[in-house]
Design a protein around this motif. Structure first.
Motif, PDB file in Angstrom:
ATOM      1  N   GLY A 204       0.807  -1.213   0.000  1.00 46.69           N
ATOM      2  CA  GLY A 204       0.000   0.000   0.000  1.00 46.69           C
ATOM      3  C   GLY A 204       0.838   1.259   0.000  1.00 46.69           C
ATOM      4  O   GLY A 204       0.516   2.242  -0.687  1.00 46.69           O
ATOM      5  N   GLU A 205       1.938   1.241   0.743  1.00 48.24           N
ATOM      6  CA  GLU A 205       2.812   2.407   0.812  1.00 48.24           C
ATOM      7  C   GLU A 205       3.557   2.635  -0.498  1.00 48.24           C
ATOM      8  O   GLU A 205       3.805   3.779  -0.890  1.00 48.24           O
ATOM      9  CB  GLU A 205       3.806   2.254   1.964  1.00 48.24           C
ATOM     10  CG  GLU A 205       3.165   2.314   3.341  1.00 48.24           C
ATOM     11  CD  GLU A 205       2.564   3.676   3.634  1.00 48.24           C
ATOM     12  OE1 GLU A 205       3.279   4.551   4.148  1.00 48.24           O
ATOM     13  OE2 GLU A 205       1.367   3.858   3.350  1.00 48.24           O
ATOM     14  N   ILE A 206       3.915   1.560  -1.188  1.00 52.50           N
ATOM     15  CA  ILE A 206       4.549   1.713  -2.501  1.00 52.50           C
ATOM     16  C   ILE A 206       3.579   2.403  -3.460  1.00 52.50           C
ATOM     17  O   ILE A 206       3.944   3.328  -4.194  1.00 52.50           O
ATOM     18  CB  ILE A 206       4.993   0.349  -3.063  1.00 52.50           C
ATOM     19  CG1 ILE A 206       6.179  -0.191  -2.241  1.00 52.50           C
ATOM     20  CG2 ILE A 206       5.378   0.459  -4.537  1.00 52.50           C
ATOM     21  CD1 ILE A 206       6.555  -1.618  -2.578  1.00 52.50           C
ATOM     22  N   SER A 207       2.314   1.969  -3.438  1.00 50.96           N
ATOM     23  CA  SER A 207       1.323   2.575  -4.332  1.00 50.96           C
ATOM     24  C   SER A 207       1.080   4.038  -3.980  1.00 50.96           C
ATOM     25  O   SER A 207       1.036   4.898  -4.862  1.00 50.96           O
ATOM     26  CB  SER A 207       0.007   1.796  -4.266  1.00 50.96           C
ATOM     27  OG  SER A 207       0.153   0.515  -4.831  1.00 50.96           O
ATOM     28  N   SER A 295       9.441   2.989   0.902  1.00 50.98           N
ATOM     29  CA  SER A 295       8.501   3.560  -0.073  1.00 50.98           C
ATOM     30  C   SER A 295       8.739   5.057  -0.257  1.00 50.98           C
ATOM     31  O   SER A 295       8.622   5.585  -1.370  1.00 50.98           O
ATOM     32  CB  SER A 295       7.060   3.304   0.376  1.00 50.98           C
ATOM     33  OG  SER A 295       6.736   4.028   1.551  1.00 50.98           O
ATOM     34  N   ILE A 296       9.082   5.735   0.827  1.00 52.47           N
ATOM     35  CA  ILE A 296       9.379   7.171   0.745  1.00 52.47           C
ATOM     36  C   ILE A 296      10.660   7.407  -0.049  1.00 52.47           C
ATOM     37  O   ILE A 296      10.734   8.304  -0.906  1.00 52.47           O
ATOM     38  CB  ILE A 296       9.492   7.768   2.162  1.00 52.47           C
ATOM     39  CG1 ILE A 296       8.123   7.723   2.865  1.00 52.47           C
ATOM     40  CG2 ILE A 296      10.017   9.202   2.116  1.00 52.47           C
ATOM     41  CD1 ILE A 296       8.188   7.963   4.367  1.00 52.47           C
ATOM     42  N   TYR A 297      11.674   6.570   0.188  1.00 52.04           N
ATOM     43  CA  TYR A 297      12.936   6.714  -0.530  1.00 52.04           C
ATOM     44  C   TYR A 297      12.779   6.332  -2.009  1.00 52.04           C
ATOM     45  O   TYR A 297      13.456   6.901  -2.874  1.00 52.04           O
ATOM     46  CB  TYR A 297      14.022   5.872   0.127  1.00 52.04           C
ATOM     47  CG  TYR A 297      14.342   6.285   1.552  1.00 52.04           C
ATOM     48  CD1 TYR A 297      14.190   7.604   1.969  1.00 52.04           C
ATOM     49  CD2 TYR A 297      14.795   5.358   2.480  1.00 52.04           C
ATOM     50  CE1 TYR A 297      14.475   7.990   3.275  1.00 52.04           C
ATOM     51  CE2 TYR A 297      15.090   5.731   3.782  1.00 52.04           C
ATOM     52  CZ  TYR A 297      14.927   7.047   4.175  1.00 52.04           C
ATOM     53  OH  TYR A 297      15.217   7.416   5.472  1.00 52.04           O
ATOM     54  N   MET A 298      11.898   5.383  -2.307  1.00 53.67           N
ATOM     55  CA  MET A 298      11.608   5.060  -3.711  1.00 53.67           C
ATOM     56  C   MET A 298      11.057   6.285  -4.429  1.00 53.67           C
ATOM     57  O   MET A 298      11.453   6.585  -5.560  1.00 53.67           O
ATOM     58  CB  MET A 298      10.601   3.911  -3.798  1.00 53.67           C
ATOM     59  CG  MET A 298      11.159   2.533  -3.519  1.00 53.67           C
ATOM     60  SD  MET A 298       9.852   1.264  -3.539  1.00 53.67           S
ATOM     61  CE  MET A 298       9.387   1.289  -5.282  1.00 53.67           C
ATOM     62  N   ALA A 299      10.145   6.984  -3.763  1.00 59.86           N
ATOM     63  CA  ALA A 299       9.575   8.196  -4.363  1.00 59.86           C
ATOM     64  C   ALA A 299      10.661   9.225  -4.630  1.00 59.86           C
ATOM     65  O   ALA A 299      10.694   9.851  -5.703  1.00 59.86           O
ATOM     66  CB  ALA A 299       8.507   8.772  -3.435  1.00 59.86           C
ATOM     67  N   ASP A 305       7.000  13.484  -5.368  1.00 59.47           N
ATOM     68  CA  ASP A 305       6.579  13.904  -4.039  1.00 59.47           C
ATOM     69  C   ASP A 305       5.684  12.803  -3.463  1.00 59.47           C
ATOM     70  O   ASP A 305       4.614  12.525  -4.011  1.00 59.47           O
ATOM     71  CB  ASP A 305       5.806  15.222  -4.124  1.00 59.47           C
ATOM     72  CG  ASP A 305       5.360  15.747  -2.760  1.00 59.47           C
ATOM     73  OD1 ASP A 305       5.552  15.043  -1.750  1.00 59.47           O
ATOM     74  OD2 ASP A 305       4.801  16.868  -2.714  1.00 59.47           O
ATOM     75  N   PRO A 306       6.082  12.160  -2.358  1.00 56.66           N
ATOM     76  CA  PRO A 306       5.275  11.049  -1.834  1.00 56.66           C
ATOM     77  C   PRO A 306       3.978  11.480  -1.154  1.00 56.66           C
ATOM     78  O   PRO A 306       3.095  10.648  -0.931  1.00 56.66           O
ATOM     79  CB  PRO A 306       6.220  10.398  -0.820  1.00 56.66           C
ATOM     80  CG  PRO A 306       7.107  11.509  -0.365  1.00 56.66           C
ATOM     81  CD  PRO A 306       7.307  12.384  -1.572  1.00 56.66           C
ATOM     82  N   MET A 307       3.844  12.760  -0.837  1.00 55.46           N
ATOM     83  CA  MET A 307       2.723  13.214  -0.008  1.00 55.46           C
ATOM     84  C   MET A 307       1.359  13.147  -0.707  1.00 55.46           C
ATOM     85  O   MET A 307       0.437  12.504  -0.201  1.00 55.46           O
ATOM     86  CB  MET A 307       2.976  14.642   0.472  1.00 55.46           C
ATOM     87  CG  MET A 307       1.955  15.153   1.468  1.00 55.46           C
ATOM     88  SD  MET A 307       2.306  14.662   3.159  1.00 55.46           S
ATOM     89  CE  MET A 307       3.742  15.673   3.521  1.00 55.46           C
ATOM     90  N   PRO A 308       1.152  13.815  -1.858  1.00 51.83           N
ATOM     91  CA  PRO A 308      -0.200  13.875  -2.428  1.00 51.83           C
ATOM     92  C   PRO A 308      -0.631  12.543  -3.039  1.00 51.83           C
ATOM     93  O   PRO A 308       0.197  11.760  -3.523  1.00 51.83           O
ATOM     94  CB  PRO A 308      -0.084  14.958  -3.501  1.00 51.83           C
ATOM     95  CG  PRO A 308       1.351  14.958  -3.895  1.00 51.83           C
ATOM     96  CD  PRO A 308       2.117  14.603  -2.656  1.00 51.83           C
ATOM     97  N   VAL A 309      -1.960  12.303  -3.016  1.00 54.17           N
ATOM     98  CA  VAL A 309      -2.538  11.110  -3.655  1.00 54.17           C
ATOM     99  C   VAL A 309      -3.668  11.605  -4.565  1.00 54.17           C
ATOM    100  O   VAL A 309      -4.843  11.487  -4.256  1.00 54.17           O
ATOM    101  CB  VAL A 309      -3.040  10.091  -2.608  1.00 54.17           C
ATOM    102  CG1 VAL A 309      -1.870   9.336  -1.996  1.00 54.17           C
ATOM    103  CG2 VAL A 309      -3.840  10.784  -1.490  1.00 54.17           C
ATOM    104  N   HIS A 310      -3.273  12.164  -5.701  1.00 60.43           N
ATOM    105  CA  HIS A 310      -4.208  12.889  -6.554  1.00 60.43           C
ATOM    106  C   HIS A 310      -5.347  12.016  -7.075  1.00 60.43           C
ATOM    107  O   HIS A 310      -6.506  12.462  -7.143  1.00 60.43           O
ATOM    108  CB  HIS A 310      -3.459  13.521  -7.728  1.00 60.43           C
ATOM    109  CG  HIS A 310      -2.481  14.580  -7.324  1.00 60.43           C
ATOM    110  ND1 HIS A 310      -2.825  15.638  -6.510  1.00 60.43           N
ATOM    111  CD2 HIS A 310      -1.156  14.743  -7.607  1.00 60.43           C
ATOM    112  CE1 HIS A 310      -1.768  16.412  -6.312  1.00 60.43           C
ATOM    113  NE2 HIS A 310      -0.743  15.888  -6.965  1.00 60.43           N
TER     114      HIS A 310
END
Length: 322
Positions: A204-207, A295-299, A305-310
């Motif tokens: 889920g975090e990767i997605s 997952s954050i480092y992959m981004a 930007d890992p924050m938004p989920v448009h």
């Protein structure tokens, strides 16, 4: 606060979460727990189910608009970080009709409003976080219900101290994982069914953070179907991640090694995530946080930007206007 800083705050938020429950009237509640939640709010209940796997029957986690027919009584925990998740709000209405004891867990929104208007117990979470990063709050809050209603406690304070001590170790391991997965188009994550929250959470975090298609499966179920997909070759841009079993169960570890070997023969990035810690709770928390950081480092490595989920935001707007 950056996503990395939020992940670093995970141990402290576990401690804070316990304090948020001090006012709850547990003596009035049924010992039968049911959780209605979605996404980042539901994963807290999944963590509790995984952590208490050997000592408590699983708590039903309802990710739907409907309560199953067999739920006729109990304490219904409506967990929605925003307080406005439409599936969870619909479940509250059903729970009320069935006269379940409703408890709200959110930072704001309609869940809080319902609890105030109907004089129902409510746990107010700190606002301003992406729902997925509120996992330490939701997991610890639900575990407090287990402690008070079933008398089963786990060593949370010791686990928090362990996480703080090993923060840099987890981040270093996560960087190495992100490096191996940075050029993938999709990732599949595996853990034993007993440890299922690990693979579910990391996928889920990767997605959500790395904006990449990801899925999770159980070991050894994966070797009864998924494994066969390598027979005629699979895309080498599909990454394979396998979590070590928290108890290092020999047959599961043996099957995991076979899957990883087939992935490597295919030319796919293959990652084994080891789990550190003296207790199973520590190993589970370690595995969750390594995945969160990775997952954050992959981004970051993708320049994202890992924050938004448009797209998820787009879905919510679509549903609101439908």
């Amino acid at each position: 606060m950056t996503m990395e800083e939020m992940a670093e705050s995970f141990p402290e938020w576990l401690l804070e979460a316990e304090e948020l429950t001090k006012h709850l009237p547990f003596e009035e509640m049924s010992r039968k727990l049911i959780v209605g939640a979605m996404g980042g709010s539901a994963i807290g209940a999944d963590f509790v189910n995984t952590a208490y796997y050997d000592v408590l029957p699983p708590i039903p986690v309802i990710r739907d608009y409907r309560l199953p027919f067999w739920i006729g009584d109990g304490t219904f925990i409506a967990s929605s970080y925003s307080g406005n998740t439409e599936e969870t709000l619909t479940l509250i209405s059903e729970a009320a009709k069935r006269k379940l004891h409703i408890v709200g867990v959110s930072s704001d929104g309609e869940v809080e409003k319902y609890c105030l208007e109907h004089n129902r117990p409510f746990v107010k979470l700190p606002a301003g976080l992406p729902p997925r990063m509120a996992l330490p709050y939701s997991a610890r809050v639900i575990s407090v219900f287990v402690e008070n209603l079933h008398g089963i406690k786990l060593p949370w304070k010791e686990a928090v101290a362990f996480l703080k001590k090993n923060m840099n170790v987890m981040k270093d391991e996560a960087q190495a994982i992100a490096e191996k997965l940075a050029n993938t188009d999709a990732v599949y994550v595996f853990s034993s069914q007993r440890d299922y929250v690990l693979s579910m959470r990391f996928a889920g975090e990767i997605s959500e953070n790395a904006k990449e298609v990801a899925g999770f499966l159980y070991m050894t179920e994966a070797n009864h179907n998924f494994l066969q997909g390598f027979q005629h070759g699979a895309s080498p841009k599909v990454g394979i991640v396998v979590y070590e079993d928290t108890e290092k169960y020999e047959r599961i570890e043996l099957q995991s090694s076979f899957l990883l070997r087939k992935a490597e023969e295919n030319g796919s990035p293959a990652v084994k995530i080891g789990l550190k810690g003296e207790t199973r709770l520590e190993r589970l928390l370690y595995g969750v946080l390594v995945g969160d950081f990775a997952s954050i480092y992959m981004a970051e490595k993708k320049g994202i930007d890992p924050m938004p989920v448009h797209i998820i935001t787009e879905l919510k707007t679509f549903l609101k206007n439908a």
